[in-house]
Design an enzyme around this catalytic site. Sequence first.
Site, mmCIF file in Angstrom:
data_model
loop_
_atom_site.group_PDB
_atom_site.id
_atom_site.type_symbol
_atom_site.label_atom_id
_atom_site.label_comp_id
_atom_site.label_asym_id
_atom_site.label_seq_id
_atom_site.Cartn_x
_atom_site.Cartn_y
_atom_site.Cartn_z
ATOM 1 N N ARG A 1 0.866 -1.183 0.000
ATOM 2 C CA ARG A 1 0.000 0.000 0.000
ATOM 3 C C ARG A 1 0.905 1.236 0.000
ATOM 4 O O ARG A 1 1.932 1.270 0.706
ATOM 5 C CB ARG A 1 -0.904 0.035 1.234
ATOM 6 C CG ARG A 1 -2.121 -0.886 1.149
ATOM 7 C CD ARG A 1 -3.125 -0.442 0.085
ATOM 8 N NE ARG A 1 -4.311 -1.273 0.050
ATOM 9 C CZ ARG A 1 -4.473 -2.337 -0.743
ATOM 10 N NH1 ARG A 1 -3.502 -2.707 -1.565
ATOM 11 N NH2 ARG A 1 -5.602 -3.015 -0.729
ATOM 12 N N GLU B 1 -2.840 8.111 -4.399
ATOM 13 C CA GLU B 1 -3.193 7.216 -5.487
ATOM 14 C C GLU B 1 -4.530 7.659 -6.051
ATOM 15 O O GLU B 1 -5.456 7.814 -5.245
ATOM 16 C CB GLU B 1 -3.310 5.790 -4.937
ATOM 17 C CG GLU B 1 -2.703 4.772 -5.864
ATOM 18 C CD GLU B 1 -2.603 3.386 -5.251
ATOM 19 O OE1 GLU B 1 -3.596 2.664 -5.344
ATOM 20 O OE2 GLU B 1 -1.545 3.039 -4.701
ATOM 21 N N HIS C 1 -0.942 0.548 -9.791
ATOM 22 C CA HIS C 1 -1.626 -0.407 -8.901
ATOM 23 C C HIS C 1 -2.257 -1.557 -9.702
ATOM 24 O O HIS C 1 -3.483 -1.721 -9.712
ATOM 25 C CB HIS C 1 -2.682 0.304 -8.043
ATOM 26 C CG HIS C 1 -3.037 -0.469 -6.788
ATOM 27 N ND1 HIS C 1 -3.436 0.130 -5.614
ATOM 28 C CD2 HIS C 1 -3.048 -1.808 -6.525
ATOM 29 C CE1 HIS C 1 -3.686 -0.797 -4.700
ATOM 30 N NE2 HIS C 1 -3.463 -1.980 -5.233
HETATM 31 C C1 GLV Z 1 -5.084 -5.004 -4.022
HETATM 32 O O1 GLV Z 1 -4.362 -4.084 -3.815
HETATM 33 C C2 GLV Z 1 -5.719 -5.788 -3.014
HETATM 34 O O2 GLV Z 1 -5.626 -5.452 -1.821
HETATM 35 O O3 GLV Z 1 -6.352 -6.804 -3.361
#
Ligand code: GLV
Length: 315
Positions: free
Chosen positions: A227, A256, A275
Amino acid sequence: LPVDWLKPLDGRVRLIVGPADPPGFADHLLQALPEAEGLLTLLTDRVDAAILDRAPHVRVISNVAVGFDNIDIAECSARKIPVGNTPGAMVEATADIAMGLLIASARRFAEASSDAREGHWKTWSPIGWLGADISGAVIGIIGMGKIGKAMARRAHGFGMKIIYADTSSQPEIESSLGAIRYPLDDLLRVSDYISLHIPLMNSTRGLINESTLRTMKPSAIVINTSRGPIVNTTDLCRALREGWIAAAGLDVTDPEPLPPDHDLYDLPNCFILPHIGSATHGARRRMAEMACENVLAGLEGKRLPYCVNPQVYET
Ligand code: GLV
């Protein structure tokens, strides 16, 4: 979510669907909250006390993600609402992206590729686009959960030495891959590559900051597929610009999305992806399936098969 991924819900629930863009709770969803009995959420949807206050009949929240930092779990637990996630579905896909970022950062894919496109590929040069060695290097994996282990297996395949920091030791990774558990500070000091595989929590927010970055080797490469806020972006920018570390490969950022004029994009030693850790057909489909299983179980008053706050079932 594509409608065919939501097939398991057909005829079993009345779906009120939000727009793909902008993310979050659009007006018509906010208006529907008073009658909602379940929420199927993406990681971009913040679910907090204010949302829950508007949704008094909700008895399940199913996040289409393994991470659940977008949901106030304490608040849900206090209200006895089970929250589901999708563990396991994207383990291999995310570890692939982490390994891809590691290679791309070590071997300077972004610079080399744009130089080639821009006409700077004049000849084969013995000193052109030199990067860092991977085989024989030390990778420090922070967080030896499912994705950390999948990354460790990849690193082992690439001939890397594996050390890790975790709240508990992981004997099977130690015996199968020769991984050694280190205190975090020591791991930061000796690793050539540092890959983050921990959830975002109060205790991990900003873990990679000026002090931890300055502890790393000047040749260190940081990989983040967990994250964004686990890394302090301002400090990382300085570290990359001023050479406290060599490079970073990021699939997640803070903020983000990272705005197109952000300083990080100007740094040739920062490789950024939007991401996409779980973005394979198989992983995303499996995530949707698990999320559907969770929401149906919750609506039917059954225990969620993948529940992050099972304490709600204790009393
Ligand atoms: C993606 O970032 C997830 O947490 O599945």
